[in-house]
Design an enzyme around this catalytic site. Structure first.
Site, PDB file in Angstrom:
ATOM      1  N   ASP A 172     -27.603  69.963  47.270  1.00  0.00           N
ATOM      2  CA  ASP A 172     -28.988  70.651  46.932  1.00  0.00           C
ATOM      3  C   ASP A 172     -29.185  71.908  47.547  1.00  0.00           C
ATOM      4  OD1 ASP A 172     -28.922  67.834  46.339  1.00  0.00           O
ATOM      5  OD2 ASP A 172     -30.793  67.309  47.434  1.00  0.00           O
ATOM      6  N   GLU A 187     -25.685  60.026  56.886  1.00  0.00           N
ATOM      7  CA  GLU A 187     -25.680  60.704  55.708  1.00  0.00           C
ATOM      8  C   GLU A 187     -24.516  61.932  55.542  1.00  0.00           C
ATOM      9  OE1 GLU A 187     -29.414  62.565  54.782  1.00  0.00           O
ATOM     10  OE2 GLU A 187     -28.656  62.818  52.698  1.00  0.00           O
TER      11      GLU A 187
HETATM   12  C1  GLC Z   1     -29.614  64.384  48.514  1.00  0.00           C
HETATM   13  C2  GLC Z   1     -28.016  64.975  48.330  1.00  0.00           C
HETATM   14  C3  GLC Z   1     -27.650  64.273  46.890  1.00  0.00           C
HETATM   15  C4  GLC Z   1     -27.739  62.731  46.856  1.00  0.00           C
HETATM   16  C5  GLC Z   1     -28.996  62.125  47.324  1.00  0.00           C
HETATM   17  C6  GLC Z   1     -29.186  60.815  47.738  1.00  0.00           C
HETATM   18  O1  GLC Z   1     -30.313  64.751  47.713  1.00  0.00           O
HETATM   19  O2  GLC Z   1     -28.029  66.316  48.167  1.00  0.00           O
HETATM   20  O3  GLC Z   1     -26.240  64.576  46.735  1.00  0.00           O
HETATM   21  O4  GLC Z   1     -27.426  62.196  45.710  1.00  0.00           O
HETATM   22  O5  GLC Z   1     -29.448  63.008  48.516  1.00  0.00           O
HETATM   23  O6  GLC Z   1     -28.501  60.439  48.466  1.00  0.00           O
END
Ligand code: GLC
Length: 420
Positions: free
Chosen positions: A162, A392
């Site tokens: 992101d 995460e």
């Molecule tokens: C964030 C991450 C993305 C992922 C999402 C859900 O947006 O950057 O890669 O898919 O979280 O985990």
């Protein structure tokens, strides 16, 4: 089974909302596209039927034009922003209006080839083939409208990385007028210094507003979007997935799909070479608004190995860059070059390590004849989970866990790869 294996299974079960798994409670309370696909690999280690259900549920939200959305809002939740009303896609079930890295075909092929219930796997993979083909066709037409062999993304969230530094310059050109007041929800779950900044969020929302006002009609959206980048990561993963889907098409006797995929593969292999950055000896994303390569070397480039898309001399320079990065930090792979002044060991995609990225890159390292690097990535991934738990993402300087806890794709990568 170890205690960590049991804990990982428990995370998948706990985040299972009935046929789909949320990335983590609170912070991400819906179904995310590439999370679900990679999480299916974790489910498959103890429940193959559940693994197929995960992908079925994602594909059930596919748009008529072929796009598979990045979020499916199966059930309402007040803990996430921006929700269905902000996206305004008018779909049932509600979805976001953008996509995410197409790893589904790669996962489906892997599930099929490692299945113990082969009858189920054959039936599921066969039924998914036309849907996956429609998604890939959407990418190669709507997102490469001028046939350049590179697909464009119209929102950083499409890349899955992101707030990577790759987007900084292109993001700076995105206006924020008319975004209005809003309340972020992510900061109620995670420290602000581990998340994107407010100015980033304003721009993210402006891009959503643009798509919504265009009715999310894909015709013209690629060219009119305020942000359009040919991301090295998504293009490499798409090429890899095209190869996997072509293998499935041949297996199931769909000559027409196989032929289309072959032609896209040839076009992408050539297109990707335009992303070579000789100075750093790597591939970089390309800003389609300016026509220039971006000014950051990130981990997305290593996905070129996963796509088996670099000629030998370039592949070796890319591997040499990975060797340098891994010499600079105790835990790899960092998401941004450790020598980049913007490197931030705790902030999301601007430094931290992600197990899913490690898994995909390690697969490419094996193909490139560097099993030693693949093993280093696996050992690092394992060590970070053993030290900190199923977070995460992780700090590459000390392996500390960051972002959301009890995170589904980290647990899945443990079960399918790092912990085995
Ligand atoms: C964030 C991450 C993305 C992922 C999402 C859900 O947006 O950057 O890669 O898919 O979280 O985990």
């Amino acid at each position: 089974m170890t205690e960590l294996d049991q804990a990982a299974r428990q995370i998948l079960r706990g985040n299972d909302l009935g046929g789909y798994t949320v990335p983590t409670a609170g912070l991400y309370p819906f179904q995310w596209n590439w999370d679900s696909c990679l999480v299916a690999l974790g489910w498959a280690t103890f429940d193959e039927a559940r693994a197929w259900a995960e992908i079925d549920s994602l594909l059930s939200a596919q748009w008529d034009d072929g796009m598979v959305p990045h979020i499916v809002f199966h059930k309402p939740s007040p803990t996430y922003f921006p929700g269905p009303d902000v996206w305004g896609t008018g779909r049932t079930p509600p979805t976001s209006g953008i996509t995410q890295p197409p790893v589904a075909a790669t996962v489906v092929r892997r599930l099929l080839e490692t299945a113990t219930d082969t009858a189920l796997a054959e039936a599921k993979a066969r039924s998914m083939l036309p849907k996956l083909f429609a998604w890939h066709r959407w990418f190669h037409t709507q997102r490469d409208p001028h046939g350049e062999g590179l697909v464009g993304i119209i929102h950083p969230w499409e890349t899955g990385r992101d707030n990577a530094a790759d987007w900084d310059a292109a993001m700076a050109a995105v206006p924020t007028e008319g975004v209005g007041e809003y309340q972020r929800r992510d900061l109620q779950h995670v420290d602000a210094d581990q998340r994107p900044k407010k100015v980033d969020y304003d721009r993210y929302l402006y891009m959503v507003k643009h798509g919504r006002e265009a009715g999310w009609n894909p015709d013209g959206l690629h060219d009119s979007a305020p942000f359009c980048v040919a991301d090295i990561g998504i293009n490499a993963l798409l090429l890899r997935a095209d190869r996997d889907l072509a293998a499935l098409a041949r297996r199931f006797g769909d000559g027409g799909a196989a032929a289309s995929l072959e032609s896209w593969i040839v076009r992408s292999e050539a297109g990707l070479q335009r992303l070579w950055h000789d100075g750093d000896g790597t591939y970089r994303s390309l800003d389609r608004k300016t026509g220039a390569l971006v000014d950051a070397s990130g981990s997305g480039a290593f996905l070129m190995l996963t796509a088996d898309a670099a000629p030998a001399d370039r592949r070796d320079r890319l591997l040499a860059m990975m060797d340098r990065w891994l010499a600079a930090v105790p835990y790899g792979v960092p998401s941004l070059a450790p020598a980049d002044p913007r490197f931030d060991a705790k902030r999301y995609w601007r430094g931290p390590c992600w197990l899913v990225v490690n898994y995909l890159i390690a697969d490419g390292c094996i193909g490139a004849g560097r099993s030693d690097l693949a093993e280093r990535l696996r050992a690092d991934s394992r060590a970070m989970v053993e030290k900190s738990g199923f977070w995460e993402y992780f700090d590459p300087t000390d392996g500390a866990g960051l972002g959301g806890d009890n995170f589904t794709w980290t647990a899945a990568m443990w079960l399918a790869w790092a912990g085995q």
